[in-house]
Enzyme design. Structure first.
Site, PDB file in Angstrom:
ATOM      1  N   SER A 193       0.692  -1.092  -0.055  1.00 19.49           N
ATOM      2  CA  SER A 193      -0.092   0.119  -0.018  1.00 19.49           C
ATOM      3  C   SER A 193       0.746   1.277  -0.028  1.00 19.49           C
ATOM      4  CB  SER A 193      -0.972  -0.137   1.192  1.00 19.49           C
ATOM      5  OG  SER A 193      -1.754  -1.286   1.368  1.00 19.49           O
TER       6      SER A 193
HETATM    7  N1  SAH Z   1      -1.235  -4.546   3.687  1.00 19.33           N
HETATM    8  C1  SAH Z   1      -0.399  -4.905   2.481  1.00 19.33           C
HETATM    9  C2  SAH Z   1      -0.998  -4.513   1.356  1.00 19.33           C
HETATM   10  C3  SAH Z   1      -2.218  -5.606   1.295  1.00 19.33           C
HETATM   11  S1  SAH Z   1      -2.672  -5.653  -0.197  1.00 19.33           S
HETATM   12  C4  SAH Z   1       0.982  -4.270   2.595  1.00 19.33           C
HETATM   13  O1  SAH Z   1       1.312  -3.535   3.374  1.00 19.33           O
HETATM   14  O2  SAH Z   1       1.875  -4.732   1.795  1.00 19.33           O
HETATM   15  C5  SAH Z   1      -4.191  -6.615   0.254  1.00 19.33           C
HETATM   16  C6  SAH Z   1      -3.951  -8.150   0.503  1.00 19.33           C
HETATM   17  O3  SAH Z   1      -5.026  -8.661   0.905  1.00 19.33           O
HETATM   18  C7  SAH Z   1      -3.255  -8.957  -0.689  1.00 19.33           C
HETATM   19  O4  SAH Z   1      -1.842  -9.625  -0.423  1.00 19.33           O
HETATM   20  C8  SAH Z   1      -4.119 -10.283  -0.736  1.00 19.33           C
HETATM   21  O5  SAH Z   1      -3.508 -11.365  -1.268  1.00 19.33           O
HETATM   22  C9  SAH Z   1      -4.890 -10.120   0.662  1.00 19.33           C
HETATM   23  N2  SAH Z   1      -6.300 -10.680   0.836  1.00 19.33           N
HETATM   24  C10 SAH Z   1      -7.191 -10.753   0.012  1.00 19.33           C
HETATM   25  N3  SAH Z   1      -8.348 -11.281   0.432  1.00 19.33           N
HETATM   26  C11 SAH Z   1      -7.927 -11.711   1.468  1.00 19.33           C
HETATM   27  C12 SAH Z   1      -8.553 -12.616   2.504  1.00 19.33           C
HETATM   28  N4  SAH Z   1      -9.831 -13.098   2.572  1.00 19.33           N
HETATM   29  N5  SAH Z   1      -7.798 -12.928   3.531  1.00 19.33           N
HETATM   30  C13 SAH Z   1      -6.677 -12.876   3.721  1.00 19.33           C
HETATM   31  N6  SAH Z   1      -5.981 -11.847   2.858  1.00 19.33           N
HETATM   32  C14 SAH Z   1      -6.487 -11.493   1.981  1.00 19.33           C
END
Ligand code: SAH
Length: 208
Positions: A57
């Site tokens: 992010s």
């Molecule tokens: N917080 C992260 C950015 C996340 S992007 C950072 O600082 O890098 C969103 C993430 O959520 C992705 O890696 C995706 O695979 C995950 N995601 C999506 N749906 C999800 C779910 N149901 N449970 C856990 N993770 C999930």
């Protein structure tokens, strides 16, 4: 603080007034969480691809969401969507312990390496569908959701907030917006809809 980290904090300061949060942004080494070869852009205020179709992010959004959560040093935090682990590291700098869940095992494994390299030892990672939270470890003082959440998934996560607990999540709709929920002392949950954001979707596994 290194020069690039100082520049990033100065860039965020007009939008995020919370000194503790800016301190966390200044101390977490973001170069450890970006893909190899991208280290020279680690302190740009930008999201980046991290593989598996996912992104780390934008620092401004991480800082803003962390500020909205008003974390206290003793807080227990749930983070849904570990991705690179960067957001979890920022939360862990502000709170006592973070449980972070990610559905891509490869990303979680990479995040574990980055967190260890960053010296962040109060994040517990798990692999799975975090859309229903972690009921066995609830209640949480704060819940951070880092993937675009359908409105009908919000209630189940809010149910895992302790009294006084806060949740921040990007919520899908005509436009994707941050929603801040707070569980009041009397148990009711109040929601506020805030600014527009852009996150990858929260992917839900079918009900077991
Ligand atoms: N917080 C992260 C950015 C996340 S992007 C950072 O600082 O890098 C969103 C993430 O959520 C992705 O890696 C995706 O695979 C995950 N995601 C999506 N749906 C999800 C779910 N149901 N449970 C856990 N993770 C999930």
């Amino acid at each position: 603080m290194t020069g690039p980290a100082r520049r990033l904090v100065a860039e965020l300061e007009p939008y995020v007034g919370d000194a503790r949060v800016l301190g966390a942004i200044a101390t977490v080494p973001r170069e450890l969480f970006v893909p190899p070869g991208m280290e020279d852009r680690a302190y740009d205020n930008e999201a980046m691809s991290i593989g598996c179709g996912q992104t780390i992010s934008q620092p401004l959004v991480v800082a803003r969401m962390a500020a909205l959560l008003q974390l206290m040093p003793g807080d227990r935090v749930l983070d849904v969507g570990t991705g690179s682990g960067y957001h979890a590291a920022v939360l862990a700098t502000l709170a006592a312990r973070v449980w972070s869940i990610e559905r891509h095992a490869a990303l979680s494994a990479q995040a574990a390496i980055a967190l260890a390299a960053a010296g962040v030892h109060n994040v517990t990672l798990s692999v799975g569908d975090g859309s229903r939270g972690l009921p066995a470890l609830a209640p949480f003082d704060a819940i951070n959701v880092a993937a675009a959440t359908p409105p009908d998934a919000l209630g189940g996560l809010e149910a895992q907030l302790a009294p006084g607990g806060r949740l921040v999540a990007p919520v899908t709709g005509p436009e994707q917006r941050l929603v801040l929920s707070r569980r009041e002392a009397d148990g009711t949950v109040r929601r506020r809809t805030l600014e527009e954001v852009r996150f990858v979707p929260l992917v839900r596994d079918p009900e077991p």
